[in-house]
Design a protein around this motif. Structure first.
Motif, PDB file in Angstrom:
ATOM      1  N   GLN A 119       0.843  -1.183   0.000  1.00  0.00           N
ATOM      2  CA  GLN A 119       0.000   0.000   0.000  1.00  0.00           C
ATOM      3  C   GLN A 119       0.883   1.239   0.000  1.00  0.00           C
ATOM      4  OE1 GLN A 119      -3.348  -0.046  -0.216  1.00  0.00           O
ATOM      5  NE2 GLN A 119      -3.098  -2.266  -0.447  1.00  0.00           N
ATOM      6  N   LYS A 120       0.695   2.099  -0.979  1.00  0.00           N
ATOM      7  CA  LYS A 120       1.531   3.279  -1.133  1.00  0.00           C
ATOM      8  C   LYS A 120       0.829   4.533  -0.606  1.00  0.00           C
ATOM      9  CE  LYS A 120       4.584   1.014  -3.720  1.00  0.00           C
ATOM     10  NZ  LYS A 120       3.992  -0.285  -3.654  1.00  0.00           N
ATOM     11  N   GLY A 121       1.602   5.551  -0.277  1.00  0.00           N
ATOM     12  CA  GLY A 121       1.044   6.851   0.055  1.00  0.00           C
ATOM     13  C   GLY A 121       0.736   7.617  -1.220  1.00  0.00           C
ATOM     14  N   ASP A 122       0.360   8.884  -1.062  1.00  0.00           N
ATOM     15  CA  ASP A 122      -0.003   9.699  -2.220  1.00  0.00           C
ATOM     16  C   ASP A 122       1.138   9.844  -3.198  1.00  0.00           C
ATOM     17  OD1 ASP A 122      -2.497  10.034  -1.140  1.00  0.00           O
ATOM     18  OD2 ASP A 122      -2.033  11.969  -0.198  1.00  0.00           O
ATOM     19  N   SER A 123       2.373   9.792  -2.716  1.00  0.00           N
ATOM     20  CA  SER A 123       3.515   9.994  -3.598  1.00  0.00           C
ATOM     21  C   SER A 123       3.793   8.780  -4.468  1.00  0.00           C
ATOM     22  CB  SER A 123       4.765  10.288  -2.759  1.00  0.00           C
ATOM     23  OG  SER A 123       5.141   9.137  -2.022  1.00  0.00           O
ATOM     24  N   GLY A 124       3.288   7.607  -4.070  1.00  0.00           N
ATOM     25  CA  GLY A 124       3.559   6.390  -4.817  1.00  0.00           C
ATOM     26  C   GLY A 124       4.858   5.727  -4.433  1.00  0.00           C
ATOM     27  N   PHE A 125       5.641   6.331  -3.543  1.00  0.00           N
ATOM     28  CA  PHE A 125       6.921   5.764  -3.117  1.00  0.00           C
ATOM     29  C   PHE A 125       6.804   5.265  -1.682  1.00  0.00           C
ATOM     30  CE2 PHE A 125       7.948   8.777  -6.464  1.00  0.00           C
ATOM     31  CZ  PHE A 125       8.767   7.998  -7.283  1.00  0.00           C
ATOM     32  N   ASP A 126       7.174   3.998  -1.463  1.00  0.00           N
ATOM     33  CA  ASP A 126       7.006   3.414  -0.135  1.00  0.00           C
ATOM     34  C   ASP A 126       8.288   3.426   0.681  1.00  0.00           C
ATOM     35  OD1 ASP A 126       7.346   1.635  -2.383  1.00  0.00           O
ATOM     36  OD2 ASP A 126       7.408  -0.025  -0.980  1.00  0.00           O
ATOM     37  N   VAL A 127       9.419   3.799   0.087  1.00  0.00           N
ATOM     38  CA  VAL A 127      10.660   4.013   0.829  1.00  0.00           C
ATOM     39  C   VAL A 127      11.160   5.405   0.451  1.00  0.00           C
ATOM     40  CG1 VAL A 127      13.017   3.252   1.287  1.00  0.00           C
ATOM     41  CG2 VAL A 127      11.237   1.554   0.793  1.00  0.00           C
ATOM     42  N   GLN A 128      11.223   6.301   1.430  1.00  0.00           N
ATOM     43  CA  GLN A 128      11.633   7.675   1.154  1.00  0.00           C
ATOM     44  C   GLN A 128      12.519   8.203   2.270  1.00  0.00           C
ATOM     45  OE1 GLN A 128       8.747  10.471  -0.823  1.00  0.00           O
ATOM     46  NE2 GLN A 128       7.233   9.084   0.041  1.00  0.00           N
ATOM     47  N   THR A 129      13.569   8.914   1.880  1.00  0.00           N
ATOM     48  CA  THR A 129      14.411   9.642   2.816  1.00  0.00           C
ATOM     49  C   THR A 129      14.584  11.053   2.251  1.00  0.00           C
ATOM     50  OG1 THR A 129      16.494   8.993   1.761  1.00  0.00           O
ATOM     51  CG2 THR A 129      15.610   7.510   3.466  1.00  0.00           C
ATOM     52  N   LYS A 130      15.538  11.779   2.761  1.00  0.00           N
ATOM     53  CA  LYS A 130      15.710  13.174   2.352  1.00  0.00           C
ATOM     54  C   LYS A 130      15.957  13.308   0.849  1.00  0.00           C
ATOM     55  CE  LYS A 130      18.474  17.292   3.434  1.00  0.00           C
ATOM     56  NZ  LYS A 130      19.597  17.811   4.265  1.00  0.00           N
TER      57      LYS A 130
END
Length: 238
Positions: free
Chosen positions: A132-143
């Protein structure tokens, strides 16, 4: 499981046939590089695992691996070879091998690695389809990093990375999912390869080396060495 074993030593094939048959797996052998490519090209989707010896007649195993990767970027590939130098290992991993086993090897050990690699590839497919993804479509995010594990899109410093092997992708995902956490080599072997690697930590080092090479032109290095411990992902101060 359907296994294609590319090996010119008939004695090794006969030994492995006994173990593969015991697992109730379907298997075929190819005894030279040209025969191997013909079998694979005939039906690439048929094979769940490729076992590939590097020292082959008619066509070198490295070239066979490269040709297989041009057809399929995802089929799990384990290299079998008597070559035990770091340069050969790194080259094999660069071409796209997911695992690297040196001869002589234990058939029981190889069966365990086959199971682990297959299990991980299947779990990855299941996780990707259910993620399940957030609005951004990316499920691994850092700076400075974004990864979509379903589409396998990876961005670092807003630049897309398109040439990751399956194992490099899994390794990067493991590190970036817990930024700044230090992973020992043993932990990475268990998390990424899903089994104990019998103390051969060179596999982790070789993958890290190639991964860093692919990231170094994008900006400051994000995979950091923690001397005497292991590796971590850290882009906070970049």
């Amino acid at each position: 499981m359907n296994i294609l074993m590319i090996e010119d030593n008939h004695s090794v094939c006969e030994m492995m046939a006994m173990f593969l048959k015991k697992q109730n797996w379907y298997y075929e052998f190819a005894y030279d590089g040209i025969e191997a490519e013909e079998k694979f090209k005939a039906d690439p989707d048929k094979w769940d695992i490729i076992l590939l010896d590097l020292n082959l007649p008619k066509k070198d195993g490295m070239q066979v691996a490269a040709d297989i990767r041009r057809i399929s970027s995802t089929v799990p590939l384990i290299m079998l070879t008597a070559r035990d130098t770091e340069s050969d290992q790194v080259l094999g991993l660069k071409i796209g091998a997911d695992d690297y086993v040196t001869k002589p090897f234990s058939a029981i050990t190889l069966i365990a690695r086959i199971k682990a690699l297959y299990r991980r590839s299947q779990l990855g497919k299941t996780a990707n389809s259910a993620q399940q993804k957030g609005d951004s479509g990316f499920d691994v995010q850092t700076k400075h990093f974004r990864m979509n594990t379903e589409t396998r899109e990876v961005y670092l410093y807003d630049k897309q990375i398109t040439d990751l092997t399956p194992k490099e992708f899994d390794l990067l995902k493991t590190l970036a999912s817990k930024p700044r956490q230090v992973f020992t080599r043993e932990q990475l072997l268990q998390l990424v390869w899903d089994y104990e690697y019998y103390g051969d930590e060179r596999t982790v080092d070789a993958h890290i080396k190639k991964l860093r090479q692919k990231l170094e032109d994008l900006g400051p290095q994000v995979i950091k060495t923690v001397w005497g411990v292991g590796y971590k992902f850290d882009d906070e101060n970049n």
